[in-house]
Write a protein that holds these residues in place. Structure first.
Motif, PDB file in Angstrom:
ATOM      1  N   PRO A 105       0.809  -1.223   0.000  1.00 13.90           N
ATOM      2  CA  PRO A 105       0.000   0.000   0.000  1.00 13.90           C
ATOM      3  C   PRO A 105       0.842   1.273   0.000  1.00 13.90           C
ATOM      4  O   PRO A 105       0.337   2.341  -0.321  1.00 13.90           O
ATOM      5  N   HIS A 106       2.147   1.156   0.357  1.00 13.83           N
ATOM      6  CA  HIS A 106       3.032   2.304   0.433  1.00 13.83           C
ATOM      7  C   HIS A 106       4.380   1.939  -0.187  1.00 13.83           C
ATOM      8  O   HIS A 106       4.691   0.751  -0.354  1.00 13.83           O
ATOM      9  N   PRO A 107       5.186   2.941  -0.549  1.00 18.73           N
ATOM     10  CA  PRO A 107       6.540   2.632  -1.022  1.00 18.73           C
ATOM     11  C   PRO A 107       7.292   1.769  -0.010  1.00 18.73           C
ATOM     12  O   PRO A 107       7.140   1.922   1.191  1.00 18.73           O
ATOM     13  N   VAL A 108       8.111   0.877  -0.528  1.00 20.93           N
ATOM     14  CA  VAL A 108       8.817  -0.085   0.317  1.00 20.93           C
ATOM     15  C   VAL A 108      10.307   0.256   0.339  1.00 20.93           C
ATOM     16  O   VAL A 108      10.910   0.531  -0.709  1.00 20.93           O
ATOM     17  N   GLY A 109      10.909   0.237   1.530  1.00 19.56           N
ATOM     18  CA  GLY A 109      12.334   0.524   1.654  1.00 19.56           C
ATOM     19  C   GLY A 109      13.188  -0.565   1.024  1.00 19.56           C
ATOM     20  O   GLY A 109      12.838  -1.751   1.036  1.00 19.56           O
ATOM     21  N   ARG A 110      14.325  -0.148   0.460  1.00 14.35           N
ATOM     22  CA  ARG A 110      15.227  -1.125  -0.153  1.00 14.35           C
ATOM     23  C   ARG A 110      15.704  -2.151   0.875  1.00 14.35           C
ATOM     24  O   ARG A 110      15.839  -3.336   0.575  1.00 14.35           O
ATOM     25  N   GLY A 111      15.954  -1.670   2.084  1.00 15.63           N
ATOM     26  CA  GLY A 111      16.411  -2.584   3.127  1.00 15.63           C
ATOM     27  C   GLY A 111      15.392  -3.667   3.429  1.00 15.63           C
ATOM     28  O   GLY A 111      15.741  -4.830   3.636  1.00 15.63           O
ATOM     29  N   LYS A 112      14.116  -3.294   3.426  1.00 16.52           N
ATOM     30  CA  LYS A 112      13.074  -4.281   3.701  1.00 16.52           C
ATOM     31  C   LYS A 112      12.996  -5.311   2.592  1.00 16.52           C
ATOM     32  O   LYS A 112      12.819  -6.515   2.846  1.00 16.52           O
ATOM     33  N   PRO A 146      23.360  -7.889  -1.396  1.00 13.13           N
ATOM     34  CA  PRO A 146      21.903  -7.877  -1.632  1.00 13.13           C
ATOM     35  C   PRO A 146      21.437  -6.667  -2.403  1.00 13.13           C
ATOM     36  O   PRO A 146      20.546  -6.763  -3.249  1.00 13.13           O
ATOM     37  N   ARG A 147      22.021  -5.508  -2.146  1.00 11.74           N
ATOM     38  CA  ARG A 147      21.576  -4.299  -2.856  1.00 11.74           C
ATOM     39  C   ARG A 147      21.964  -4.353  -4.327  1.00 11.74           C
ATOM     40  O   ARG A 147      21.273  -3.830  -5.188  1.00 11.74           O
ATOM     41  N   GLY A 148      23.087  -4.993  -4.597  1.00 16.58           N
ATOM     42  CA  GLY A 148      23.476  -5.164  -5.993  1.00 16.58           C
ATOM     43  C   GLY A 148      22.481  -6.049  -6.732  1.00 16.58           C
ATOM     44  O   GLY A 148      22.079  -5.755  -7.860  1.00 16.58           O
ATOM     45  N   GLU A 149      22.076  -7.158  -6.105  1.00 19.27           N
ATOM     46  CA  GLU A 149      21.073  -8.028  -6.721  1.00 19.27           C
ATOM     47  C   GLU A 149      19.732  -7.306  -6.862  1.00 19.27           C
ATOM     48  O   GLU A 149      19.004  -7.506  -7.840  1.00 19.27           O
ATOM     49  N   ALA A 194      12.494   6.823  -4.550  1.00 18.96           N
ATOM     50  CA  ALA A 194      12.673   8.099  -3.841  1.00 18.96           C
ATOM     51  C   ALA A 194      13.032   7.804  -2.396  1.00 18.96           C
ATOM     52  O   ALA A 194      12.399   6.958  -1.751  1.00 18.96           O
ATOM     53  N   ASP A 195      14.054   8.515  -1.907  1.00 20.14           N
ATOM     54  CA  ASP A 195      14.458   8.389  -0.498  1.00 20.14           C
ATOM     55  C   ASP A 195      14.656   6.935  -0.086  1.00 20.14           C
ATOM     56  O   ASP A 195      14.169   6.477   0.944  1.00 20.14           O
ATOM     57  N   ASP A 196      15.361   6.199  -0.903  1.00 19.43           N
ATOM     58  CA  ASP A 196      15.712   4.802  -0.622  1.00 19.43           C
ATOM     59  C   ASP A 196      14.482   3.903  -0.550  1.00 19.43           C
ATOM     60  O   ASP A 196      14.500   2.848   0.075  1.00 19.43           O
ATOM     61  N   THR A 197      13.375   4.313  -1.189  1.00 19.73           N
ATOM     62  CA  THR A 197      12.179   3.471  -1.249  1.00 19.73           C
ATOM     63  C   THR A 197      11.835   3.181  -2.706  1.00 19.73           C
ATOM     64  O   THR A 197      12.268   3.889  -3.624  1.00 19.73           O
ATOM     65  N   ILE A 198      11.029   2.152  -2.888  1.00 22.15           N
ATOM     66  CA  ILE A 198      10.629   1.710  -4.228  1.00 22.15           C
ATOM     67  C   ILE A 198       9.122   1.518  -4.243  1.00 22.15           C
ATOM     68  O   ILE A 198       8.543   0.983  -3.294  1.00 22.15           O
ATOM     69  N   ALA A 199       8.489   1.964  -5.327  1.00 20.35           N
ATOM     70  CA  ALA A 199       7.046   1.772  -5.487  1.00 20.35           C
ATOM     71  C   ALA A 199       6.743   1.528  -6.948  1.00 20.35           C
ATOM     72  O   ALA A 199       7.512   1.910  -7.835  1.00 20.35           O
TER      73      ALA A 199
END
Length: 680
Positions: A56-63, A75-78, A101-106
């Motif tokens: 429902p919201h943008p998801v952080g890359r870390g998550k 992991p971030r490279g993959e 945006a701001d380390d998130t993905i949507a």
């Protein structure tokens, strides 16, 4: 899963759809303008696409890294590789579908046809309100399991999410099929197919068995009915589930079809000895009170081991909800037994034959305690309410107590709202006692004379159908109380009727907080302030989560009791029920308490909040006028006074004073305010 798999599901897609289509039921597939898009073989790319589509919201890359990768080297490279491949598949000329945006993905899915989102939006809006054609279209989307065959090794978080989504959409599918069976012609082939699929999805749902028996009986296939009944009874027995509702329904169905004397095999000796009953008698004997199962909350740190913090929290919520006595709450033993069998919440709800299921998680992180909770309407698979509570665990038991209060009050309020709105859709002459009560609540909360009279009629209907319905008597008492308070009739007579109805409520169930709430308010009308406070205190002692009890304490204390206690009770009632239909009263009581403390500016601010509520009646406007006058805000106060006199031309300070039970000092203050704006 490569191009071959995509081709294999092409026939399940809408080839005529112009634009982009994403199909997540069955193997994941993407089609652009009717042509399948070849996807890279990466399972994690597919998993990420599905997760982002439903987020429902943008998801952080870390998550995303935590969700899909089991501590890889990079992991971030993959993740960047997956995103680049997804862009190649989803992006269009001049339009980027992947937003970062701001380390998130949507994902930007505007204009994209996504099968699971179609189903999810229909469930959120209410499956029961859809036309059969729309329901059939939704049913055709279920060509397989959600993300069929896409489990990922060593990604437990994703696999847990995947399992939850499959259960969620499985429940949606069952709900769609149930309503199709109810709405389509009984003799159509489509109905047969939907009924068979519904039975396959929910073999322990008593309603599907009753629907099948009804259909077979209408066709005169009584031997098939007996065979099905025997096999279903054995199935239920294997899971230690109660089969009696199905058996009793069959007796009623058989009687209605005039076949009670046919040489049918007895199901059991006990059943054979029972006299034939009608379906109407069966329905009349079936409890219509809403029912709820609170499934054991999951505790991330517990790895499935029972007996931890989450189990204790679940037990506490079940106990608190049972004390409200608003609806039937399934006992702790039954829900924990279901959890031991790994039943999904929605499946458990159907097995337990309840209307609502609440479930959630308790998670401890560094310096934070996070509790999530969902309330699902079982028959429609609709999420009625969801919330996340996040607190600092300075005192873990105090924090859980506070969160538990909010959860219990919210569940009660949301169920009442759903039941109220459903009752409004039914013809008045078709209402049972439970529905008539909630229809009465709907009218009661309008706070006009005409609506109050309608509410009294429906509460009267409820108690005539069920003389043991405590809350219906309490509602009836409230309508008489409101009539006396607003001076819509003979105050003495209305006060006596409010007291009488409250007395009936107490006689039926002395442990119901609503009964003591009704009696406390009735005693206040009679001028018995001390006795009123004792009854209201008893209401909140019986159920500390009873928001209206705390509000009523605030109301009485604000006039002649302890004003500081009034403020505390007002705040607590609003904390328990922040969107309560009586919110204007909670705010108004606090305003009057501030007047008695000489805090006129605060009183004016709270009174304005009360008057701003959409259902605030003329007495609340009068509180605002007097409080604003005492605060020196005369222009605003005079505007309220003018609005009051449009409705009640002769309204004056004596009317306001006589409405309440102020102590002498408060009376002097409010008369001073009235004098400043010409209401004296």
């Amino acid at each position: 899963m490569g191009a071959g798999v995509v081709s294999g599901v092409e026939s399940n897609l809408t080839s005529s759809h112009q634009g982009l289509s994403v199909r997540l039921f069955g193997p994941l597939a993407i089609v652009r303008n009717g042509v399948p898009v070849v996807l890279p073989a990466s399972r994690k790319l597919r998993a990420m696409l599905a997760y982002l589509a439903l987020a429902p919201h943008p998801v952080g890359r870390g998550k995303l890294c935590e969700l899909l990768w089991d501590v890889p080297n990079d992991p971030r490279g993959e993740l960047r590789w997956c995103l680049s491949k997804l862009r190649a598949v989803l992006d269009e000329p001049g339009r980027r579908r992947i937003e970062t945006a701001d380390d998130t993905i949507a994902l930007d899915l505007d204009g994209v046809s996504v099968d699971v989102l179609d189903v999810a939006s229909a469930a959120a809006a209410g499956i029961e309100a859809l036309e059969p054609a729309r329901l059939q279209a939704l049913s055709r989307l279920f060509v397989g399991d959600f993300l069929e065959g896409l489990e990922i090794d060593r990604s437990p978080l994703f696999n847990n999410w995947l399992t939850a989504q499959r259960r969620r959409f499985g429940s949606c599918h069952a709900a769609i099929l149930e309503y199709l069976v109810k709405t389509l012609p009984a003799d159509s082939d489509d109905t047969s197919a939907h009924l068979e699929k519904w039975l396959e999805l929910t073999p322990f749902d008593s309603r599907v068995h009753i629907a099948l028996l009804t259909r077979l009986a209408r066709r005169g296939q009584f031997g098939a009915c007996e065979n099905h009944l025997a096999s279903a009874a054995q199935l239920f027995q294997s899971e230690e589930l109660d089969f009696s509702p199905v058996r009793h329904a069959w007796l009623a169905i058989r009687a209605e079809r005039h076949c009670a004397t046919l040489p049918a095999q007895p199901v059991t000796a006990a059943a054979a000895n029972q006299a034939p009953i009608t379906l109407a008698e069966t329905e009349a004997s079936t409890p219509h009170k809403a029912s709820l199962a609170v499934m054991p909350f999951a505790e991330d740190a517990n790895s499935g081991i029972r007996g931890g913090l989450a189990d204790g929290f679940t037990h506490d919520i079940i106990t608190r909800l049972a004390k409200l006595r608003d609806f039937f709450v399934i006992a702790r033993g039954s829900v924990f037994a279901m959890a031991e069998k790994n039943s999904a919440p929605e499946e458990a709800g159907r097995r337990l034959n309840v209307d609502y299921v609440a479930t959630g998680t308790v998670r401890s992180t560094t310096g934070r305690l996070i509790v999530t909770v969902e309330l699902v309407e079982v028959r429609t698979a609709r999420i009625v309410w969801a919330e996340t509570f996040e607190r600092k665990p300075d005192d873990i038991f105090s924090v859980l107590d506070d969160i538990g209060n909010s959860i219990v009050a919210s569940i009660s309020s949301e169920i009442e709202t759903v039941e109220r709105n459903r009752a409004m859709l039914k013809a008045p002459n078709s209402l049972n006692a439970w529905e008539a009560y909630h229809r009465g609540l709907w009218h009661m909360y309008r706070f006009t004379r005409g609506e109050n009279d309608l509410a009294r009629r429906f509460f009267g209907m409820a108690v005539s159908q069920d003389p043991t319905f405590t809350r219906a008597y309490a509602g009836l008492s409230f309508t008489h109380w409101q009539s006396a308070f607003q001076r819509w009739g003979d105050r003495d007579q209305d006060s006596a009727l409010a007291y009488e109805a409250a007395g009936h409520s107490l006689l039926v169930d002395d442990h119901n907080p609503a009964a003591h709430w009704a009696m406390g308010r009735a005693l206040w009308l009679r001028g018995e302030g001390d006795a009123s406070l004792l009854e209201l205190q008893r209401a909140v002692d019986l159920s500390p989560n009873f928001a209206l009890g705390h509000y009523a304490l605030s109301f009485v204390h604000s006039q002649s009791g302890d004003p500081q206690a009034a403020i505390g009770s007002s705040d607590h009632s609003r904390h328990l029920s922040p969107f309560d239909p009586m919110l204007f009263g909670m705010l108004g009581a606090r305003a009057m308490a501030h007047v008695r403390l000489g805090q006129f500016d605060e009183a004016a601010d709270w009174a304005l909040k009360a008057a701003a509520r959409p259902n605030a009646h003329v007495i609340i406007l009068s509180i605002a006028a007097h409080c604003l006058a005492l605060a020196g805000r005369l222009d605003e106060a005079k505007n309220f006074a003018a609005a009051i006199r449009k409705t009640l031309p002769g309204y004056c300070a004596d009317d306001f004073i006589d409405t309440f039970r102020f102590d002498p000092d408060a009376t002097v203050l409010f008369k001073l305010g009235a004098k400043r704006i010409g209401l004296n």
